[in-house]
Design an enzyme around this catalytic site. Structure first.
Site, short mmCIF file in Angstrom:
data_model
loop_
_atom_site.label_atom_id
_atom_site.label_comp_id
_atom_site.label_asym_id
_atom_site.label_seq_id
_atom_site.Cartn_x
_atom_site.Cartn_y
_atom_site.Cartn_z
N GLY A 65 0.71 -1.37 0.04
CA GLY A 65 -0.06 0.03 0.15
C GLY A 65 0.79 1.15 0.09
N CYS A 92 5.02 -6.65 1.64
CA CYS A 92 5.49 -5.20 1.42
C CYS A 92 4.91 -4.25 2.59
CB CYS A 92 5.31 -4.41 0.12
SG CYS A 92 6.13 -2.97 -0.15
N TYR A 93 4.07 -3.29 2.51
CA TYR A 93 3.34 -2.50 3.54
C TYR A 93 2.88 -3.60 4.57
CZ TYR A 93 0.04 0.41 5.85
OH TYR A 93 -0.62 1.12 6.79
N HIS A 179 7.88 -8.04 -3.69
CA HIS A 179 6.57 -8.49 -4.37
C HIS A 179 6.51 -9.99 -4.94
CE1 HIS A 179 4.14 -4.73 -3.56
NE2 HIS A 179 5.50 -4.33 -3.67
N GLU A 181 4.20 -11.45 -6.24
CA GLU A 181 3.03 -11.55 -7.25
C GLU A 181 3.65 -11.12 -8.51
OE1 GLU A 181 3.27 -9.55 -4.94
OE2 GLU A 181 2.57 -7.55 -4.98
N SER A 233 -22.99 -9.11 -27.03
CA SER A 233 -22.19 -8.18 -27.77
C SER A 233 -21.18 -8.97 -28.79
CB SER A 233 -21.26 -7.31 -26.98
OG SER A 233 -20.38 -8.14 -26.40
N GLY A 234 -20.95 -10.38 -28.46
CA GLY A 234 -19.92 -11.23 -29.41
C GLY A 234 -18.63 -11.01 -28.58
N GLY A 235 -18.31 -10.25 -27.51
CA GLY A 235 -17.19 -10.12 -26.66
C GLY A 235 -17.13 -11.21 -25.80
N VAL A 236 -15.84 -11.51 -25.11
CA VAL A 236 -15.75 -12.60 -24.43
C VAL A 236 -16.58 -12.80 -23.05
CG1 VAL A 236 -13.91 -13.98 -23.08
CG2 VAL A 236 -13.28 -12.66 -25.10
N ASP A 237 -16.80 -11.65 -22.53
CA ASP A 237 -17.60 -11.90 -21.20
C ASP A 237 -19.04 -11.92 -21.56
OD1 ASP A 237 -15.21 -10.80 -20.33
OD2 ASP A 237 -15.92 -8.99 -19.73
N SER A 238 -19.87 -11.33 -22.45
CA SER A 238 -21.09 -11.71 -22.62
C SER A 238 -21.32 -12.98 -23.29
CB SER A 238 -21.86 -10.60 -23.48
OG SER A 238 -21.55 -10.48 -24.78
N SER A 239 -20.24 -13.50 -23.92
CA SER A 239 -20.58 -14.91 -24.62
C SER A 239 -20.34 -15.97 -23.52
CB SER A 239 -19.33 -15.23 -25.61
OG SER A 239 -19.32 -14.07 -26.65
N LYS A 377 -10.74 -11.91 -15.69
CA LYS A 377 -10.84 -12.04 -17.10
C LYS A 377 -10.05 -13.54 -17.53
CE LYS A 377 -11.81 -10.17 -21.23
NZ LYS A 377 -13.04 -9.42 -21.27
#
Ligand code: XMP
Length: 521
Positions: A65, A92-93, A179, A181, A233-239, A377
């Site tokens: 942070g 870290c923090y 870090h 990650e 919409s044809g995008g990844v999420d809505s599909s 995602k």
């Protein structure tokens, strides 16, 4: 209390909580934990103990942070988390906070460390059994632990940070100043895995296959016999969201795909092909190109274009959905980064373009189903693959809702759209052929609206300039221009000027974000 959906997953799976102190890599920590096979959620550091307990976590990670633990009012964890009897990892923090809240001491480092540093580790430390004795780690700090709390021992050190990691396994407390990650800590994943598997004793029960089965069953239960509507919409999420619901309730789901005529080459046909033919989904494709182009005629201002497209989208969608009678449930492709609360206490902000401009509120559904609400995602993409969506759709780069309208500078005409579609197609084709499509975050062509003089054969031409834009990025908030090999750029340029009429000049955009944005409008 925890988000309902999150709590349902958390109580079924081994769960680790990331307590967010506002650092920039906090979502990345959660993603790494999930990649290691453990369900993980991010909650603000100020979350109540009731909320924290409601997840039944098996471990907690304190993030980095921007504050200093020595400042008045610096964010602190509730001391009761130390009484939960579960392992804690401070990063870290988070490490400094652990020391500060116990009887250790945090001091200003003689020299600020930023970047990749050499690290010497004690391989008998619980987190370091698989790590090389001499390795590298990403540091970004001004303060560090000067004296450890009693009971701790140091398990790693760098030239300027003698206590770069510490542990007290008897109390399940672990901390690292670096870090683990980020990708600049090459052995960081091993450190995180050791925390999960050695310190917390977890087995790893989080994967997209089992999530799909559980989530489909829960959607089926929630929806019952009601009918469901989805704006695709044809995008990844809505599909992926639509397909999850289709697997749960089949033909009770109707998807409306509004084709606004601003899509890339062949995109509308591909969506139809995959979701109607391959998956036998109830998909209605609305050809609304004329309506959108009529409303956009002569409009130059980018925000005006966005507003018109958003409004028209809702109008078309409402008209179509009215024809279907009553549909009680609405599917939305919201994903976890849209709903995560920031550690510094801001309310969750859902980007307006993610919920198709307030559509569900407007039409008034009984219930909203969000099958991807708790997924990152990359998990959505893996889930899509798990469900059998072809990889060219699952791995599709982000495409803005207003489509090619914000990639044509100036007014939009059918002719300009056709030119841009062809040029963009060549660009994407060559990038895919070169096998670098997954290394570049986003890449596309822009019709600059500028015309210039050229020569073709013996003739003078006066035609458009196409700009090529390609960026590397992890979060789309910042981005660098992609160093595409010059030979490849040469091939792309040749192909576009030869294959696409009315283009006689190609330029490559070499600005990062900031100061530029990824899109040109
Ligand atoms: P910028 O251009 O702001 O883009 O650097 C960041 C990311 O957001 C996408 N983008 C949009 N997506 N509606 C969307 O759905 C929009 O109006 C919009 N504008 C930009 C852009 O493609 C990039 O991925």
């Amino acid at each position: 209390m925890a988000d309902q959906q999150g709590a349902a997953i958390a109580t079924k799976h081994e769960t680790v909580l990331v307590l967010d102190f506002g650092g920039q890599y906090n979502q990345l920590i959660a993603r790494r934990v999930r990649e290691a096979g453990v369900y993980c959620e991010v909650v603000p550091y100020s979350a109540s103990m009731d909320r924290i307990r409601s997840y039944e976590p098996k471990g907690i990670i304190f993030t980095g942070g921007p504050a200093s633990v020595l400042d008045d009012g610096a964010p602190k964890a509730d001391p009761a988390v130390f009484e939960m009897g579960i392992p804690i990892l401070g990063i870290c923090y988070g490490m400094q906070l652990m020391a500060h809240m116990m009887d250790g001491e945090v001091t200003r480092a003689p020299q600020r460390e930023y970047g990749r540093v050499g690290l010497t580790v004690d391989r008998t430390g619980k987190l370091f059994g698989d790590v090389s004795a001499s390795t590298e780690a990403w540091m970004s700090h001004t303060f560090h632990v000067g004296r450890m709390p009693s009971g701790f021992r140091a398990t790693a050190g760098s030239a300027n940070c003698p206590i770069a990691a510490m542990e007290d396994p008897s109390r399940g407390l672990y901390a690292v100043q670096f870090h683990p990650e980020v990708m600049h800590t090459p052995e960081g994943t091993k450190v995180l895995r050791a925390f999960l598997y050695e310190a917390c004793g977890l087995k790893g029960d989080w994967n997209m296959g089992s999530y799909a089965q559980e989530a489909i069953a829960s959607i089926r239960e929630k929806v019952g016999t009601r009918r469901v509507l989805c704006a695709m919409s044809g995008g990844v999420d809505s599909s992926v969201a639509a397909l999850m619901v289709h697997k749960a309730v089949g033909k009770q789901l109707v998807c409306i795909f509004v084709d606004h005529g601003l899509l890339r080459k062949d995109e509308g046909d591909q969506v139809e092909e995959v979701f109607r033919k391959q998956f036998d989904m109830n998909l209605i494709r609305v050809d609304a190109e004329d309506r959108f182009l009529a409303r956009l005629a002569g409009v130059v201002d980018p925000e005006a274009k966005r507003k018109i497209i958003g409004e028209e989208f809702i109008r078309v969608f409402e008209e179509e959905s009215k024809k279907l009678g009553t549909l009680e449930v609405f599917v939305q492709g919201t994903i976890y980064p849209d709903v995560i609360e920031s550690g510094l206490g801001d309310a969750a902000v859902i980007k307006s373009h993610h919920n198709v401009g307030g559509l569900p509120e407007k039409i008034g559904f009984q219930q909203i189903v969000e099958p991807l609400r708790m997924l990152f995602k990359d998990e959505v993409r893996r889930l899509g693959e798990e469900l059998g969506i072809p990889s060219h759709i699952v791995w599709r780069q982000p495409f803005p809702g207003p489509g090619l309208a914000v990639r044509i500078i100036g007014d939009i005409t059918r002719e300009k759209l056709d030119i841009l579609r062809e040029a963009d197609h060549v660009f994407r084709d060559e990038i895919a052929k070169a096998g670098i499509d997954r290394q570049i975050g986003q890449y596309f062509a822009v019709l600059t609206g500028m015309r210039s003089v050229g020569v073709m054969g013996d003739e003078r031409t006066y035609d458009y300039t196409i700009a090529l834009r390609a960026v590397t990025t992890t979060d789309f908030m910042t981005a660098d221009w992609a160093r595409i090999p010059l030979e490849l750029l040469a091939t792309i340029s040749n192909r576009i000027v030869n294959e696409v009429r009315h283009v006689n000049r190609i330029v490559y955009d070499i600005t990062s974000k900031p100061p530029a944005t990824i899109e040109w409008e």
